[in-house]
Design an enzyme around this catalytic site. Structure first.
Site, PDB file in Angstrom:
ATOM      1  N   HIS A 175       0.822  -1.214   0.000  1.00 16.81           N
ATOM      2  CA  HIS A 175       0.000   0.000   0.000  1.00 16.81           C
ATOM      3  C   HIS A 175       0.855   1.262   0.000  1.00 16.81           C
ATOM      4  CE1 HIS A 175      -2.163  -3.428   1.553  1.00 16.81           C
ATOM      5  NE2 HIS A 175      -3.288  -2.855   1.194  1.00 16.81           N
ATOM      6  N   HIS A 186       3.789  -7.870  -2.760  1.00 20.77           N
ATOM      7  CA  HIS A 186       3.161  -8.576  -3.885  1.00 20.77           C
ATOM      8  C   HIS A 186       3.785  -8.033  -5.169  1.00 20.77           C
ATOM      9  CE1 HIS A 186      -0.946  -9.858  -5.857  1.00 20.77           C
ATOM     10  NE2 HIS A 186       0.105 -10.261  -6.550  1.00 20.77           N
ATOM     11  N   ARG A 211       2.464  -3.067 -11.050  1.00 23.32           N
ATOM     12  CA  ARG A 211       1.825  -1.761 -10.887  1.00 23.32           C
ATOM     13  C   ARG A 211       2.085  -1.097  -9.532  1.00 23.32           C
ATOM     14  NH1 ARG A 211      -4.218  -3.270  -9.118  1.00 23.32           N
ATOM     15  NH2 ARG A 211      -4.383  -5.070 -10.466  1.00 23.32           N
ATOM     16  N   GLU A 255      -2.487 -19.923   3.426  1.00 24.55           N
ATOM     17  CA  GLU A 255      -3.019 -18.675   3.991  1.00 24.55           C
ATOM     18  C   GLU A 255      -4.502 -18.647   3.666  1.00 24.55           C
ATOM     19  OE1 GLU A 255      -1.008 -14.988   2.934  1.00 24.55           O
ATOM     20  OE2 GLU A 255      -2.835 -13.858   3.396  1.00 24.55           O
ATOM     21  N   THR A 314      -6.378  -8.611  -4.420  1.00 23.45           N
ATOM     22  CA  THR A 314      -6.616 -10.044  -4.644  1.00 23.45           C
ATOM     23  C   THR A 314      -8.053 -10.403  -4.263  1.00 23.45           C
ATOM     24  OG1 THR A 314      -4.357 -10.286  -3.867  1.00 23.45           O
ATOM     25  CG2 THR A 314      -5.582 -12.307  -4.261  1.00 23.45           C
ATOM     26  N   ARG A 324       3.366  -7.959  -8.635  1.00 24.54           N
ATOM     27  CA  ARG A 324       2.332  -8.282  -9.628  1.00 24.54           C
ATOM     28  C   ARG A 324       2.938  -8.448 -11.011  1.00 24.54           C
ATOM     29  NH1 ARG A 324      -3.022  -7.680  -9.153  1.00 24.54           N
ATOM     30  NH2 ARG A 324      -3.758  -7.403  -7.037  1.00 24.54           N
ATOM     31  N   GLU A 336       4.397 -12.385  -2.319  1.00 21.16           N
ATOM     32  CA  GLU A 336       3.171 -12.866  -2.958  1.00 21.16           C
ATOM     33  C   GLU A 336       3.325 -12.716  -4.460  1.00 21.16           C
ATOM     34  OE1 GLU A 336       0.030 -10.406  -1.590  1.00 21.16           O
ATOM     35  OE2 GLU A 336       0.121 -11.146   0.439  1.00 21.16           O
ATOM     36  N   HIS A 375      -6.337 -10.889   4.606  1.00 23.82           N
ATOM     37  CA  HIS A 375      -7.161 -10.090   3.696  1.00 23.82           C
ATOM     38  C   HIS A 375      -8.325  -9.443   4.434  1.00 23.82           C
ATOM     39  CE1 HIS A 375      -8.694  -8.423   0.034  1.00 23.82           C
ATOM     40  NE2 HIS A 375      -7.591  -8.834  -0.561  1.00 23.82           N
TER      41      HIS A 375
HETATM   42  N1  PXP Z   1      -2.783 -11.743   2.032  1.00 21.92           N
HETATM   43  C1  PXP Z   1      -2.848 -11.726   0.677  1.00 21.92           C
HETATM   44  C2  PXP Z   1      -2.570 -13.007  -0.050  1.00 21.92           C
HETATM   45  C3  PXP Z   1      -3.137 -10.542  -0.023  1.00 21.92           C
HETATM   46  O1  PXP Z   1      -3.194 -10.557  -1.364  1.00 21.92           O
HETATM   47  C4  PXP Z   1      -3.362  -9.364   0.717  1.00 21.92           C
HETATM   48  C5  PXP Z   1      -3.662  -8.094  -0.007  1.00 21.92           C
HETATM   49  O2  PXP Z   1      -2.596  -7.679  -0.767  1.00 21.92           O
HETATM   50  C6  PXP Z   1      -3.269  -9.426   2.111  1.00 21.92           C
HETATM   51  C7  PXP Z   1      -3.013 -10.635   2.742  1.00 21.92           C
HETATM   52  C8  PXP Z   1      -3.481  -8.221   2.961  1.00 21.92           C
HETATM   53  O3  PXP Z   1      -4.790  -7.771   2.821  1.00 21.92           O
HETATM   54  P1  PXP Z   1      -5.190  -6.357   3.400  1.00 21.92           P
HETATM   55  O4  PXP Z   1      -4.394  -5.338   2.678  1.00 21.92           O
HETATM   56  O5  PXP Z   1      -6.662  -6.277   3.124  1.00 21.92           O
HETATM   57  O6  PXP Z   1      -4.870  -6.377   4.863  1.00 21.92           O
END
Ligand code: PXP
Length: 262
Positions: free
Chosen positions: A9, A42, A48, A150, A100, A44, A69, A213
């Site tokens: 983020h 992550h 991005r 996970e 995701t 991607r 990820e 998530h």
């Molecule tokens: N786990 C995975 C596999 C994810 O893709 C994400 C989001 O990027 C997260 C955890 C974390 O989710 P959040 O940002 O909603 O806390």
């Protein structure tokens, strides 16, 4: 109990301006000092948010283990074998999604997951699969011989959001809530039961269990009551809170909740 901080983020904010500020690399020391156990990024396919250079710099400088990820992408797996994060978590990926959306389709990707996982494991990288909390997904994960799963907490978190927070921002949720609050309460408790059932199955089969998530400072409490989940991957809520209290405090607040729950 492991708390992994998803710092994508921060890159998302940077990419809003296409400059070099804020730099996700600067998050590492704050997360470490605040008691985080892992850094998650992550990479991607369209790069991005996190770029290859971010990944390489973060691996080079982090005192905490890295959880990478990524989609089922041979090139990224090659990069992981070279730079050796502690863990790779395979996630499904769609270009048009904001974040995701669901867990991996294990049936249709079985051979590919197996091959990529084996390649990573030979190179001493642990493998985790981001899956919907269904017992059949746990059984398939066992056959795939991965180290960890996970569990996708998105469905639980979405229902909780409709019930509990900022409903005025969540138009559809508000309408659904007005129509049938009791049904939503039942759905929320079913989502927790699904998480518990999947966790039980994974424990029976000796697979490590994480969750992530949509988890935040309030909805995590009920997930912490599920016995067996040893790893939480959280991004949005921590980075959002950090705007107001600073990253170190935001991470510490989440860590305190997790530590005090046990
Ligand atoms: N786990 C995975 C596999 C994810 O893709 C994400 C989001 O990027 C997260 C955890 C974390 O989710 P959040 O940002 O909603 O806390």
């Amino acid at each position: 109990m492991i708390l992994g901080i998803n710092i994508d983020h921060i890159a998302l904010l940077r990419e809003g301006r296409k400059i070099n500020d804020p730099d996700p690399l600067d998050a590492l020391s704050f997360c470490h000092l605040a008691g985080a156990d892992m850094i998650t990024i992550h990479l991607r396919e369209d790069r991005r948010h996190i770029h290859d250079d971010d990944f390489k710099d973060i691996i080079r400088h982090s005192k905490l283990p890295i959880n990478l990820e990524c989609a089922l992408d041979e090139d990224i797996v090659e990069l992981a074998c070279e730079y050796k994060p502690r863990r790779v978590t395979f996630v499904p990926e769609k270009r048009e999604e904001v974040t995701t959306e669901g867990g991996l389709d294990l049936d249709n990707n079985f051979n590919k997951i197996f091959e990529l996982s084996r390649h990573l494991k030979v190179n001493s990288v642990d493998v985790s699969l981001f899956i919907d909390p269904k017992t059949e997904n746990i059984d398939a994960s066992k056959s795939l011989e991965v180290d960890q799963v996970e569990l996708h907490t998105g469905e639980y978190a979405n229902i909780d959001l409709m019930l509990n927070s900022n409903l005025w921002h969540h138009k559809n949720g508000l309408e659904e809530l007005k129509a049938n609050k009791n049904a939503l309460i039942k759905k929320r408790s079913n989502a927790l039961i699904q998480l518990q059932n999947a966790t039980n199955r994974a424990m029976d089969l000796g697979i490590n269990i994480g969750a992530g998530h949509g988890l935040n400072y309030t909805n995590i409490h009920d997930v912490l009551k599920i016995d067996g989940i040893g790893d939480f991957q959280i991004g949005q809520s921590i980075i959002a809170r950090s705007i107001f209290v600073g990253l170190k405090q935001a991470v510490k607040d989440m860590k305190d909740i997790i530590v005090n729950a046990k």
